[in-house]
Design an enzyme around this catalytic site. Sequence first.
Site, PDB file in Angstrom:
ATOM      1  N   ASP A  84      34.869   0.225   5.981  1.00  0.00           N
ATOM      2  CA  ASP A  84      35.239  -1.162   6.304  1.00  0.00           C
ATOM      3  C   ASP A  84      34.322  -2.111   5.533  1.00  0.00           C
ATOM      4  O   ASP A  84      33.254  -1.708   5.050  1.00  0.00           O
ATOM      5  CB  ASP A  84      35.166  -1.436   7.811  1.00  0.00           C
ATOM      6  CG  ASP A  84      33.748  -1.338   8.369  1.00  0.00           C
ATOM      7  OD1 ASP A  84      32.982  -0.456   7.908  1.00  0.00           O
ATOM      8  OD2 ASP A  84      33.407  -2.135   9.259  1.00  0.00           O
ATOM      9  N   ASP A 103      28.856  -2.618  -0.819  1.00  0.00           N
ATOM     10  CA  ASP A 103      28.668  -2.434   0.633  1.00  0.00           C
ATOM     11  C   ASP A 103      30.002  -2.139   1.292  1.00  0.00           C
ATOM     12  O   ASP A 103      30.711  -3.025   1.693  1.00  0.00           O
ATOM     13  CB  ASP A 103      28.029  -3.708   1.191  1.00  0.00           C
ATOM     14  CG  ASP A 103      27.808  -3.674   2.691  1.00  0.00           C
ATOM     15  OD1 ASP A 103      27.866  -2.583   3.276  1.00  0.00           O
ATOM     16  OD2 ASP A 103      27.587  -4.747   3.263  1.00  0.00           O
ATOM     17  N   GLU A 143      31.431  -0.335  10.772  1.00  0.00           N
ATOM     18  CA  GLU A 143      30.014  -0.628  10.577  1.00  0.00           C
ATOM     19  C   GLU A 143      29.762  -2.139  10.574  1.00  0.00           C
ATOM     20  O   GLU A 143      28.771  -2.608  11.129  1.00  0.00           O
ATOM     21  CB  GLU A 143      29.510  -0.013   9.258  1.00  0.00           C
ATOM     22  CG  GLU A 143      27.978   0.114   9.188  1.00  0.00           C
ATOM     23  CD  GLU A 143      27.279  -1.108   8.613  1.00  0.00           C
ATOM     24  OE1 GLU A 143      26.055  -1.194   8.775  1.00  0.00           O
ATOM     25  OE2 GLU A 143      27.944  -1.995   8.011  1.00  0.00           O
ATOM     26  N   GLU A 144      30.676  -2.877   9.985  1.00  0.00           N
ATOM     27  CA  GLU A 144      30.466  -4.324   9.862  1.00  0.00           C
ATOM     28  C   GLU A 144      30.703  -5.064  11.175  1.00  0.00           C
ATOM     29  O   GLU A 144      30.502  -6.276  11.252  1.00  0.00           O
ATOM     30  CB  GLU A 144      31.366  -4.899   8.751  1.00  0.00           C
ATOM     31  CG  GLU A 144      31.127  -4.319   7.355  1.00  0.00           C
ATOM     32  CD  GLU A 144      29.746  -4.648   6.765  1.00  0.00           C
ATOM     33  OE1 GLU A 144      28.924  -5.275   7.452  1.00  0.00           O
ATOM     34  OE2 GLU A 144      29.494  -4.251   5.609  1.00  0.00           O
ATOM     35  N   ASP A 189      23.455   2.962   1.478  1.00  0.00           N
ATOM     36  CA  ASP A 189      23.986   1.666   1.936  1.00  0.00           C
ATOM     37  C   ASP A 189      22.859   0.641   1.918  1.00  0.00           C
ATOM     38  O   ASP A 189      22.850  -0.310   2.683  1.00  0.00           O
ATOM     39  CB  ASP A 189      24.562   1.826   3.360  1.00  0.00           C
ATOM     40  CG  ASP A 189      25.438   0.639   3.768  1.00  0.00           C
ATOM     41  OD1 ASP A 189      25.842  -0.130   2.880  1.00  0.00           O
ATOM     42  OD2 ASP A 189      25.691   0.488   4.978  1.00  0.00           O
ATOM     43  N   THR A 218      36.642 -40.220  14.335  1.00  0.00           N
ATOM     44  CA  THR A 218      35.565 -40.650  15.224  1.00  0.00           C
ATOM     45  C   THR A 218      35.733 -39.998  16.584  1.00  0.00           C
ATOM     46  O   THR A 218      36.163 -40.613  17.540  1.00  0.00           O
ATOM     47  CB  THR A 218      35.572 -42.177  15.357  1.00  0.00           C
ATOM     48  OG1 THR A 218      36.924 -42.596  15.559  1.00  0.00           O
ATOM     49  CG2 THR A 218      35.039 -42.824  14.108  1.00  0.00           C
ATOM     50  N   HIS A 275      28.007  -9.354   1.497  1.00  0.00           N
ATOM     51  CA  HIS A 275      28.441 -10.308   2.526  1.00  0.00           C
ATOM     52  C   HIS A 275      28.727 -11.697   1.948  1.00  0.00           C
ATOM     53  O   HIS A 275      28.975 -12.625   2.702  1.00  0.00           O
ATOM     54  CB  HIS A 275      27.411 -10.435   3.658  1.00  0.00           C
ATOM     55  CG  HIS A 275      27.174  -9.145   4.414  1.00  0.00           C
ATOM     56  ND1 HIS A 275      26.681  -9.118   5.688  1.00  0.00           N
ATOM     57  CD2 HIS A 275      27.381  -7.850   4.080  1.00  0.00           C
ATOM     58  CE1 HIS A 275      26.570  -7.855   6.087  1.00  0.00           C
ATOM     59  NE2 HIS A 275      26.994  -7.070   5.114  1.00  0.00           N
TER      60      HIS A 275
END
Lengths: 456, 456
Positions: A88, A119, A152-153, A179, A314, A426
């Site tokens: 993943d 990764d 894993e993520e 990793d 606003t 990432h």
Amino acid sequence: MQIIKEYVEENRQRFLHELFELLRFQSVSADPKYKDEVLKTADFVADKLKNSGANHVEVCPTEGYPIVYGEKIIDSSLPTVLVYGHYDVQPPDPIELWETPPFEPTLRDGKIYARGACDDKGQFYMHVKAFELMVHTNTLPCNIKFMIEGEEEVGSDNLGKFVAQNKERLKADVVLISDTSMISMENPSIETGLRGLAYMEVEVQGPIKDLHSGVYGGAVANPATILCQMIASLHDEHNHITIPGFYDGVINLSEEERKSLNDAPFDLEEYKKELSIDDVWGEAGYSTIERTGIRPTLEVNGIWGGYTGPGAKTVLPAKANAKISMRLVPGQDWRKISELFKNHFESIAPKSVKVKVIAHHGGTPYVTPTNSIAFKAAYKAIKDSFGKEPVPTRGGGSIPIVALFEEELGIKTVLMGFGLDSDSLHSPNEKYDVFNYYKGIETIPLFHKYFAEMSK
Amino acid sequence: MQIIKEYVEENRQRFLHELFELLRFQSVSADPKYKDEVLKTADFVADKLKNSGANHVEVCPTEGYPIVYGEKIIDSSLPTVLVYGHYDVQPPDPIELWETPPFEPTLRDGKIYARGACDDKGQFYMHVKAFELMVHTNTLPCNIKFMIEGEEEVGSDNLGKFVAQNKERLKADVVLISDTSMISMENPSIETGLRGLAYMEVEVQGPIKDLHSGVYGGAVANPATILCQMIASLHDEHNHITIPGFYDGVINLSEEERKSLNDAPFDLEEYKKELSIDDVWGEAGYSTIERTGIRPTLEVNGIWGGYTGPGAKTVLPAKANAKISMRLVPGQDWRKISELFKNHFESIAPKSVKVKVIAHHGGTPYVTPTNSIAFKAAYKAIKDSFGKEPVPTRGGGSIPIVALFEEELGIKTVLMGFGLDSDSLHSPNEKYDVFNYYKGIETIPLFHKYFAEMSK
């Protein structure tokens, strides 16, 4: 060594092509809209393991995404290596910053650009191809087991149960994981520690609905302002974290250990230049290497609230949210830290707002031994392959399951990563050098060779 | 009065139907994707003015959205009322919180739910229909001019130039605006002051790209954390605003004026209950009425940065942004305040980040006289129509162009609003009571009647 180089040379194009196929799968585990893609990725990985020579390949269902298992047992009296990886990937956001599409791997300047390139697809797939190499050249010196997961993520929620339920099947002498990163290809290194993680999400609710900031502004607590104040209070002026009890139990390094850590090649000016920042930041009294390696941290990973479109609105927003994660070091327990965070965050909320805190997931910090056979084998393999002795370093990232393997299976892990910190893990434009990919495939068989030899 | 009631009664359905048509236009001025809709709205308003009896109706182009002008001059010796309103609306976000679609007006419990129902389509359209009534019943007692703009929600950037270039055409004795609120239908009131506005957008840039929060966290300044710290520092522990010079020149009310202001009907418990909050918030030493009426404020209208999708992403974001606006009171100049904010915000940024500050737009605070013929006419009209004397109040909102009218045209404004604070202006599920809509159409002709009579 010669036989390895030859096999890699002959299969260069195919090895790259297969990785590209793998990278095209949009296996984002965090976002349910990618579910089908994540499942297809598991099947693809299983197929490739089978084709590369594994037996008993199985896509093992879990309550979340499946775990791909495969093995080749050549002789039960030989040592066994358990290879762990994950198929993943992180979400590709912010997608508009990618120079080429995140799921269409692209070669530029000898680098593969794609989400997951480093990764961890690019890294775990080196093991699949190194395994194929050993099988096809009849050089596999030990038994090998693969466990490639798909969560894993998002915190490996279902891996613990799987490991606990499959202790016999997963029995091995060492866990081998690629990793993590090296300092550089010129300065090979091996990470000997990983930080733990506690990932939280907070919501600050003010009024029941968005309000006109003119009609109510100044009289009703603005949850965005309050959230900012609460987040700001989590660090003091020395950038120490203010959560009571947060540092309790942190194992401090000796002066000698700190010195050795700071001896690793590091160029602060280069670091700042690469990130385009005028100054670094962090806890007073620690170097940049220490801040990312041996000290716990607290980061805002995301924040949102109110109107974020073009122009002006606003509004006094009804609520504001943030994702906040803490990296932990040996001596800190992520469950306890999550609890401390929750209690503290709730306690500092003023009466004018309501606060919700949830814990996403966590992971235990880990330090690997450097005197084990496996570490020595990795050391020697890298030294042979790179022609230079690797430096032991402490990594800032987290692979929460490393501690789990030790607990459940009673075995240590070797972190033989071939990534670089500059690989944009990432981040948009994640990359992995083609050089590193092949270098990894060449180095891994040496690890198995030395590990088998030294285990005799 | 009888003739008015009869005409409204006869045309009830049509008056509502026409308003619904107007509300269906998605005239969001802040977001360019609605451009065609905004332009169509201007044409619709022009048509309706024509059909209601106006002459010289014109959709006047500007560098932004057009201003709709129309007039009926019956006798140049009679007084002239200039009606101002705006046909643009706030963005409908967050759209998922609307119970019925924002641009499909829906009647529920005698209330019209739609974006712009109260602000300001429902309110300015009462004037168009009251005008039709006076023309058709031959009771128009004065000259009338309409100026309906399409950029009020984004700062009326092009109105100043238009007014300056059309001074002769816009010549009038008073500006009449319905774009404010009453305390309640049982407690009619007239706003005698409006706050000014300075709307800013800030960007805090950390590293050049999103980073892995494990690899870099703790060593590189997190722009989301820094933004929170900077925003938190804008209020002190008494919720005073810390920008140096911010309060300079603020005209404070006398004790007597404050007392009279606090005499208006206000139920704090009801207020908290309606907003579902346990406590109010604000500047120490002031009541809720004062905090929203006579004191300047600073609000975060939006904040965003990093990963905001489902699940977890361990990213250290490259940047974080916020929209921050300040409401101003008499004695504060929005251009000066914008400058003070910019200088202060840039000055408090640590060296580890880069900060950009832009000023979106602003408006000057305004206090209307209560001893003018126009105010007295509005007072009498409301008293007749509601059977109760209206209370003078100070509004927290801003209509930046009120000060402009005085500067450029030399005339005062009367704020005869029929909205309620609970109408969810700028929020999901904006509404306007059908009762208020018809009540407004009935009250407006009385204003014109008394204003003409008293002007003799």
